[in-house]
Design an enzyme around this catalytic site. Sequence first.
Site, PDB file in Angstrom:
ATOM      1  N   LEU A   1      31.500  60.779  25.276  1.00  0.00           N
ATOM      2  CA  LEU A   1      30.933  59.452  25.029  1.00  0.00           C
ATOM      3  C   LEU A   1      30.337  59.480  23.618  1.00  0.00           C
ATOM      4  O   LEU A   1      29.832  60.521  23.182  1.00  0.00           O
ATOM      5  CB  LEU A   1      29.834  59.130  26.050  1.00  0.00           C
ATOM      6  CG  LEU A   1      30.280  58.928  27.501  1.00  0.00           C
ATOM      7  CD1 LEU A   1      29.075  58.699  28.411  1.00  0.00           C
ATOM      8  CD2 LEU A   1      31.258  57.761  27.624  1.00  0.00           C
ATOM      9  N   ASP A   2      30.377  58.343  22.926  1.00  0.00           N
ATOM     10  CA  ASP A   2      29.792  58.281  21.579  1.00  0.00           C
ATOM     11  C   ASP A   2      28.290  58.557  21.662  1.00  0.00           C
ATOM     12  O   ASP A   2      27.678  58.388  22.713  1.00  0.00           O
ATOM     13  CB  ASP A   2      29.997  56.883  20.981  1.00  0.00           C
ATOM     14  CG  ASP A   2      31.463  56.570  20.757  1.00  0.00           C
ATOM     15  OD1 ASP A   2      32.270  57.520  20.668  1.00  0.00           O
ATOM     16  OD2 ASP A   2      31.797  55.367  20.687  1.00  0.00           O
ATOM     17  N   ARG A   3      27.716  58.880  20.517  1.00  0.00           N
ATOM     18  CA  ARG A   3      26.280  59.232  20.501  1.00  0.00           C
ATOM     19  C   ARG A   3      25.425  58.070  21.025  1.00  0.00           C
ATOM     20  O   ARG A   3      24.453  58.283  21.742  1.00  0.00           O
ATOM     21  CB  ARG A   3      25.870  59.596  19.064  1.00  0.00           C
ATOM     22  CG  ARG A   3      24.446  60.089  18.964  1.00  0.00           C
ATOM     23  CD  ARG A   3      24.272  61.042  17.790  1.00  0.00           C
ATOM     24  NE  ARG A   3      24.525  60.405  16.528  1.00  0.00           N
ATOM     25  CZ  ARG A   3      23.593  59.844  15.764  1.00  0.00           C
ATOM     26  NH1 ARG A   3      22.338  59.835  16.140  1.00  0.00           N
ATOM     27  NH2 ARG A   3      23.924  59.294  14.616  1.00  0.00           N
TER      28      ARG A   3
END
Length: 232
Positions: free
Chosen positions: A100-102
Amino acid sequence: MRLDNFVASSSGLTRKEAKRAIQGGDVFVDGEPCQRAATQIRGHEQVSLAGQLLNLPGERYYMLHKPAGVVSATEDPEHATVLSLFPADMRPGLRIVGRLDRDTTGLLLLTTDGHWLHRATSPRRQCPKVYQVTLPEPLAEKAIQQLESGLMLKGEDKPTRPAKVTVMDTHCIHLTLTEGRYHQVKRMLAAVGSHVERLHRVQVGDIVLDPALAPGDYRPLTAQEVSQFAED
Ligand code: URA
């Protein structure tokens, strides 16, 4: 493995205590009491102690409620990683199932089981993932149709697979994808002239983010959740 070793390794009893429990008739193998500590256990038997089924410590499986601001990596020179949310002695061997993106929050799976990880992320399985997307304004009907039927992303030569959009309210949709391209949700929303304000994953296959988990918390998967990506 000898029965007394099996009981000690799987129950936390010392070898001496395990032997005593066996001789005292508290240990059952495949439903029958077994009082011989030297009995060989090969791995397919069901061994119980005082009615509790015993399992050797083996592979581990967790769901994490990923908070914003941590990266889906095991090491990072700049940012805290999702692994840093686990105590140091639990980290060895733990791998992240997908990314998942930050700034994305929500359901992230982690495991020590490389085969399970491979099955969960294999494009062949087309495992559905559900994202809760917060938008700056309502989506037009045409945009919903484009998301659902598949669209071309910048720099790619194949349209996205058909997706499902469920409108939750004026500024929130659930988007279900069966593939995982780089920044896919954000790029799909950009392609229909919108953008993602907040992104939160709520489900992977049949595994739903446990509402009891606060951001940063994790729990082991249940046997039923693990079986979702059992051998095919
Ligand atoms: N799609 C994105 O754009 N970001 C994520 O973190 C997951 C899916």
